[in-house]
Design an enzyme around this catalytic site. Structure first.
Site, PDB file in Angstrom:
ATOM      1  N   TYR A  42     -60.389 -16.210  73.041  1.00 63.90           N
ATOM      2  CA  TYR A  42     -59.102 -16.539  72.225  1.00 63.90           C
ATOM      3  C   TYR A  42     -58.110 -16.842  73.555  1.00 63.90           C
ATOM      4  O   TYR A  42     -57.128 -17.042  72.855  1.00 63.90           O
ATOM      5  CB  TYR A  42     -59.126 -15.545  71.855  1.00 63.90           C
ATOM      6  CG  TYR A  42     -59.791 -14.556  70.632  1.00 63.90           C
ATOM      7  CD1 TYR A  42     -59.858 -15.540  69.929  1.00 63.90           C
ATOM      8  CD2 TYR A  42     -59.519 -14.055  71.204  1.00 63.90           C
ATOM      9  CE1 TYR A  42     -61.235 -14.927  69.049  1.00 63.90           C
ATOM     10  CE2 TYR A  42     -60.974 -13.111  70.141  1.00 63.90           C
ATOM     11  CZ  TYR A  42     -61.848 -13.336  68.791  1.00 63.90           C
ATOM     12  OH  TYR A  42     -62.846 -13.434  68.253  1.00 63.90           O
ATOM     13  N   SER A 113     -62.709  -6.315  69.870  1.00 67.21           N
ATOM     14  CA  SER A 113     -63.425  -7.073  68.460  1.00 67.21           C
ATOM     15  C   SER A 113     -64.560  -7.844  69.421  1.00 67.21           C
ATOM     16  O   SER A 113     -65.315  -7.666  70.502  1.00 67.21           O
ATOM     17  CB  SER A 113     -62.294  -7.720  68.047  1.00 67.21           C
ATOM     18  OG  SER A 113     -62.661  -8.340  66.944  1.00 67.21           O
ATOM     19  N   TYR A 114     -64.340  -9.740  69.417  1.00 62.00           N
ATOM     20  CA  TYR A 114     -65.579  -9.725  70.433  1.00 62.00           C
ATOM     21  C   TYR A 114     -65.394  -9.664  71.376  1.00 62.00           C
ATOM     22  O   TYR A 114     -66.901  -9.649  72.303  1.00 62.00           O
ATOM     23  CB  TYR A 114     -64.687 -11.671  69.986  1.00 62.00           C
ATOM     24  CG  TYR A 114     -65.954 -12.559  70.785  1.00 62.00           C
ATOM     25  CD1 TYR A 114     -66.759 -12.986  71.600  1.00 62.00           C
ATOM     26  CD2 TYR A 114     -66.922 -13.837  69.562  1.00 62.00           C
ATOM     27  CE1 TYR A 114     -67.327 -13.832  72.066  1.00 62.00           C
ATOM     28  CE2 TYR A 114     -67.164 -14.371  69.488  1.00 62.00           C
ATOM     29  CZ  TYR A 114     -67.969 -14.622  71.193  1.00 62.00           C
ATOM     30  OH  TYR A 114     -68.585 -15.548  71.630  1.00 62.00           O
ATOM     31  N   TRP A 161     -61.646 -16.679  60.366  1.00 56.71           N
ATOM     32  CA  TRP A 161     -61.904 -16.542  62.709  1.00 56.71           C
ATOM     33  C   TRP A 161     -62.353 -18.368  62.173  1.00 56.71           C
ATOM     34  O   TRP A 161     -62.345 -19.041  63.123  1.00 56.71           O
ATOM     35  CB  TRP A 161     -62.814 -15.703  62.121  1.00 56.71           C
ATOM     36  CG  TRP A 161     -63.369 -15.708  63.450  1.00 56.71           C
ATOM     37  CD1 TRP A 161     -62.564 -14.637  65.129  1.00 56.71           C
ATOM     38  CD2 TRP A 161     -64.523 -16.372  64.393  1.00 56.71           C
ATOM     39  NE1 TRP A 161     -63.344 -14.973  66.724  1.00 56.71           N
ATOM     40  CE2 TRP A 161     -64.223 -15.125  65.827  1.00 56.71           C
ATOM     41  CE3 TRP A 161     -65.404 -17.325  63.995  1.00 56.71           C
ATOM     42  CZ2 TRP A 161     -65.324 -15.793  66.678  1.00 56.71           C
ATOM     43  CZ3 TRP A 161     -66.455 -17.834  65.577  1.00 56.71           C
ATOM     44  CH2 TRP A 161     -65.631 -16.788  66.567  1.00 56.71           C
ATOM     45  N   ASP A 255     -59.984  -0.369  59.972  1.00 59.44           N
ATOM     46  CA  ASP A 255     -60.951  -1.439  60.863  1.00 59.44           C
ATOM     47  C   ASP A 255     -62.023  -1.827  60.232  1.00 59.44           C
ATOM     48  O   ASP A 255     -62.486  -0.967  59.424  1.00 59.44           O
ATOM     49  CB  ASP A 255     -61.069  -1.290  61.693  1.00 59.44           C
ATOM     50  CG  ASP A 255     -61.646  -2.343  62.536  1.00 59.44           C
ATOM     51  OD1 ASP A 255     -61.279  -3.246  62.732  1.00 59.44           O
ATOM     52  OD2 ASP A 255     -62.596  -1.922  63.474  1.00 59.44           O
ATOM     53  N   HIS A 284     -57.910  -3.618  61.863  1.00 60.68           N
ATOM     54  CA  HIS A 284     -58.481  -4.226  62.971  1.00 60.68           C
ATOM     55  C   HIS A 284     -56.799  -4.665  64.370  1.00 60.68           C
ATOM     56  O   HIS A 284     -57.010  -4.389  65.455  1.00 60.68           O
ATOM     57  CB  HIS A 284     -58.904  -4.980  62.783  1.00 60.68           C
ATOM     58  CG  HIS A 284     -59.291  -5.948  63.772  1.00 60.68           C
ATOM     59  ND1 HIS A 284     -60.802  -5.933  63.910  1.00 60.68           N
ATOM     60  CD2 HIS A 284     -59.741  -6.877  64.877  1.00 60.68           C
ATOM     61  CE1 HIS A 284     -61.621  -6.572  64.908  1.00 60.68           C
ATOM     62  NE2 HIS A 284     -60.577  -7.651  65.381  1.00 60.68           N
TER      63      HIS A 284
END
Length: 557
Positions: A42, A113-114, A161, A255, A284
């Site tokens: 990101y 997350s990722y 996303w 989440d 989240h």
């Protein structure tokens, strides 16, 4: 802070010659320092990163911090291909970071997350310098929250996303042609802005037209159906025994990946590893104290943690034990810290799930009641019509979608007024009732078509009659026998809440939650080609032979 030294875009060459770039923050002095590494797609200077890993705060605590753009993103070379290279690139990056000037040779990883998953992938690759990981709000099985849930597509996260990852991909693709770049970016933004206004409804959901229009690598659902073996590139489930590291895992009851966080923790404990778990009432992207319509109190905020101090400081303290220089500080077997909603208190435990929980059945009854007693005589089944072109709208929950859809506990009035939503409610409770653990609904149901979905939602109805969602789930039935009742188990994942005396427990049953999950068109056609819908006639049964119910893990008072 003036003594902290920052190097931008420091190159690291991967095994295939691709160069990835990172920003490196070094504390004052000469070191050596333990390394905190995060790898994300990101942008390594994204503003929200500071809420997960503030590099200046970490450097002040004596850590060298390395923040790397993953392959094909921002300053890093290569093609953007979600998940595919994270295991090998993670291995190579850990070894590179451990050898940087000033590093003490020990690396810990942190991120959400990722970039929670990039930690797991690096850990699975076993670089010897990686000593600990602290994944936050990330999954275990991508087919339980990332790509699908109960067989339904997680369209709510997949569509935005993929499109939000598009600008960097388009700038790389059309950087030498400003006119083409400008047009492609305008078109992409239009599709992103238009999701809530109808774009989510494009068909087929399993080969989403917006992804085809912009030729973007999608989150992974579509590829994982074409190439099942490729799914291993971001799957943690079933591989925990390969990770011989302490873990510090953070989740939120609202989440989208809360069950994955819990599953990762329990699997690491079963494997005999040191594992710490913190679960707040959070969504989240929100670790503050107001989630959805509910103010859980200032103590719920990750900056306070019930007066325990900041969550980030708890993580830094833990890393000092696991990768710091003080060899006298050995990590213990881990701790469990849960936020119990309803009473809005943090509680320290030693395990998850709680062994003292007792499963209690609450039965769906024909008169709309929800009772501990099962039906003793045959009761008329409930009926409703499910029209995929008029689905139940997503209203709160453990979700990650466009900003039009707020996560968390929201007023369910509009949902419960619909004719395609069945509602079952207890009498007002005479005493506080704590539900902590995994929730499931057992539905005896029939549809008149070859395929359909069943959705169940647990709600808390306050003393004023306001119903707010606690947790929910879905199951997709792909081979139904039209008109024949069958037993279906809906996994509502886990929660921790006290239903207060005077409140009521409520269960909703329906067949859609859109656009969180894609609509079942009731035809049985594959999701990657289905574009025609049919209306389904649904029946829920509740009699002695077919006792539909919700099963709650109740903590004895």
């Amino acid at each position: 802070m003036a003594d902290i030294r920052i190097e931008f875009d420091v190159p690291a060459e991967m095994r295939d010659g691709t160069v990835l770039r990172a920003d490196v923050y070094r504390p004052a002095g000469t070191g050596p320092w333990p390394v905190l590494l995060t790898r994300l797609p990101y942008g390594k200077q994204m503003p929200l990163l500071a809420g997960i890993l503030d590099p200046l705060a970490a450097a002040r605590r004596g850590f060298m911090v390395v923040i790397q753009d993953t392959r094909g993103r921002f300053a890093s070379e290569g093609e953007w291909d979600p998940w595919t290279h994270e295991e090998s690139d993670g291995y190579d990056t850990v070894r590179w970071a451990a050898a940087l000037p000033g590093a003490n040779g020990s690396v810990g990883m942190i991120g959400a997350s990722y970039f929670g998953n990039t930690q797991w992938m690096a850990a699975l690759s076993k670089p010897p310098e990686l000593k600990a990981i602290a994944p936050m709000v990330t999954w275990s099985d991508p087919d339980d929250g990332l790509w699908t849930r109960g067989g339904a597509i997680e369209l709510g996260i997949t569509a935005p996303w993929t499109l939000m990852m598009g600008p960097d991909a388009l700038m790389r693709r059309h950087g030498a042609d400003p006119a083409t770049l400008g047009g492609s970016l305008v078109s992409l933004v239009q599709d992103l802005d238009g999701l809530a206004g109808g774009g989510y409804g494009e068909l087929p959901a399993g080969r989403f037209p917006a992804f085809v229009r912009h030729d973007l690598p999608e989150l992974g659902y579509e590829r994982s159906r074409r190439e099942p073996e490729w799914a291993r590139s971001c799957t943690v489930a079933g591989r925990h025994d390969e990770v011989d590291l302490p873990t510090f895992q953070v989740g939120g009851w609202y989440d989208i990946f809360v069950q994955g966080t819990l599953d990762n923790f329990t699997a690491m404990r079963r494997a005999g590893r040191s594992a710490t778990l913190v679960v707040g009432p959070w969504s989240h992207a929100n670790q503050q104290h107001v989630i959805g319509d509910v103010n859980f109190g200032f103590g719920a905020n990750s900056a306070l943690m019930g007066m325990r101090g900041r969550l980030t400081d708890m993580q830094f303290d833990w890393f000092q034990h696991t990768i710091g220089d003080d060899e006298a500080l050995e990590p213990d077997t881990g701790k469990v810290l849960l936020f119990v909603m309803g009473i809005n208190q943090w509680r320290e435990e030693t395990e998850w799930p709680l062994s003292r929980a007792v499963e209690r059945d609450f039965h769906l009854r024909a008169d709309g009641s929800l009772t501990p007693e099962p039906p003793s005589t045959a009761e008329q089944p409930e009926e409703f019509t499910y029209d995929p072109m008029n689905p139940v709208p997503t209203t709160g929950g453990a979700l990650l979608m466009t900003d039009d859809f707020r996560p968390g506990p929201l007023d369910q009035t509009a949902v419960e007024e619909r004719e395609d939503v069945l509602v079952f409610t207890t009498e007002p409770l005479t005493e506080d009732t704590e539900v902590t653990g995994r929730v499931r609904a057992v539905l005896f149901a029939a549809t008149d078509g070859p395929s359909t979905d069943w959705v169940a939602r647990l709600c808390d109805v306050d003393e004023h009659g306001v119903s707010r969602n606690v947790t929910d789930g879905i199951v997709r039935v792909r081979a139904a026998t039209p008109g024949e009742p069958a037993e279906h188990v809906v996994d509502l994942w886990s929660t921790s809440i006290v239903f207060r005396a005077g409140h009521r427990i409520r269960v909703q049953v329906t067949s859609s939650n859109f656009p969180r999950w894609d609509r079942n068109l009731n035809t049985g056609e594959p999701e990657d080609s289905a574009t025609t819908a049919r209306v389904a006639r649904q029946h829920i049964y509740h009699d002695p032979e077919r006792p539909s119910r919700i099963v709650l893990p109740v903590i004895p008072g």
